[in-house]
Design an enzyme around this catalytic site. Sequence first.
Site, short mmCIF file in Angstrom:
data_model
loop_
_atom_site.label_atom_id
_atom_site.label_comp_id
_atom_site.label_asym_id
_atom_site.label_seq_id
_atom_site.Cartn_x
_atom_site.Cartn_y
_atom_site.Cartn_z
N GLY A 40 0.59 -1.15 -0.07
CA GLY A 40 -0.08 0.08 0.04
C GLY A 40 0.62 1.43 0.14
N LEU A 70 -6.00 -5.08 -4.12
CA LEU A 70 -6.25 -3.89 -5.00
C LEU A 70 -6.93 -2.81 -4.69
CD1 LEU A 70 -7.40 -6.33 -7.99
CD2 LEU A 70 -4.93 -5.49 -7.28
N ASP A 129 5.42 -4.13 6.29
CA ASP A 129 4.23 -4.39 7.30
C ASP A 129 4.23 -4.83 8.70
OD1 ASP A 129 4.52 -6.86 6.37
OD2 ASP A 129 2.53 -7.13 5.52
N ASN A 130 5.65 -5.11 8.91
CA ASN A 130 5.93 -5.62 10.19
C ASN A 130 7.35 -5.03 10.95
OD1 ASN A 130 8.67 -7.94 9.77
ND2 ASN A 130 7.21 -7.78 7.95
N CYS A 172 17.43 6.83 15.58
CA CYS A 172 17.20 5.80 14.56
C CYS A 172 15.86 5.21 14.81
CB CYS A 172 18.19 4.82 14.63
SG CYS A 172 17.99 3.71 16.17
N CYS A 175 14.98 3.71 18.12
CA CYS A 175 14.73 4.96 19.32
C CYS A 175 13.34 5.14 19.52
CB CYS A 175 15.51 5.98 19.02
SG CYS A 175 17.28 6.05 19.00
N CYS A 189 -3.35 -4.89 8.53
CA CYS A 189 -4.51 -4.31 7.63
C CYS A 189 -5.65 -5.33 7.40
CB CYS A 189 -3.88 -3.94 6.13
SG CYS A 189 -2.96 -2.51 6.43
N CYS A 249 22.06 2.84 18.11
CA CYS A 249 22.76 4.09 18.08
C CYS A 249 22.97 4.60 19.12
CB CYS A 249 21.94 5.11 16.88
SG CYS A 249 20.40 5.60 17.77
#
Length: 251
Positions: A40, A70, A129-130, A172, A175, A189, A249
């Site tokens: 998406g 779609l 998506d993860n 980052c 963080c 979704c 970081c």
Amino acid sequence: MDLTDEELDRYARHIVLKQVGGTGQGLIKKARVTVIGAGGIGCPAIQYLAAAGVGALTIIDDDRVSLANLQRQTLFTTGDVGALKAERAADAVRALNPHVAVTAQVARITAANVAELIVDTDVVLDGCDNFATRLLVSDHCTRVHIPLVSAAIGQFQGQIGTFRGWEAGAPCYRCFVGDAHDPDDCDSCAEQGVLGAMAGMMGSFAAMEAIRLVTGFGPEATGKLHVFDGIAPMMRTIRLPKDPACRTCGQ
């Protein structure tokens, strides 16, 4: 970088912008951008990066197009159901702009392959998506000093941030989210739903931020999180602090 007569015509509406101009368009032509996820967020981001004339575009995704995609993944048509997203997205880029060198990587990013997949690039745009993949990507980008644009959507909300965690004072992605990596903690979704147009907004926004990084127009965006509420509608911007205890970081 010199532009051909055809490119001058194609990108004329960029070139007349004083914040971009011929110099900025030349920088876009030289740029190498990697997009994580042709979903998406990735679909509109890929379209606008290709239309902008990014010199080299790498698309990383191991998924196949489904009918349920779609409603928001605008690179694909009904006839693409069952096809590999990365390959179809690359075909769309070639049809849109033959000046863009596009590479489709049909792969899922892991700790073992992240350094091989994300290489020789100026900007990474992550629309996956993860959390597990997002953190792998962020850790690698921080380690090798690649600017990261990270975008996410859910229901009627979207968020986007630019991260350069190797710089002093700049956070980052880890963080921001901490060490969350359990997929059971992530709403998908499929479970929660998402307004298709929200994907278009955040994907286009992500493409704009990638182009901002390449050309340098506007104020510095690093370390800012933009949060959009599609129901209100309204957007707010949050300054993200660097976590001194961050294992990627921090000190």
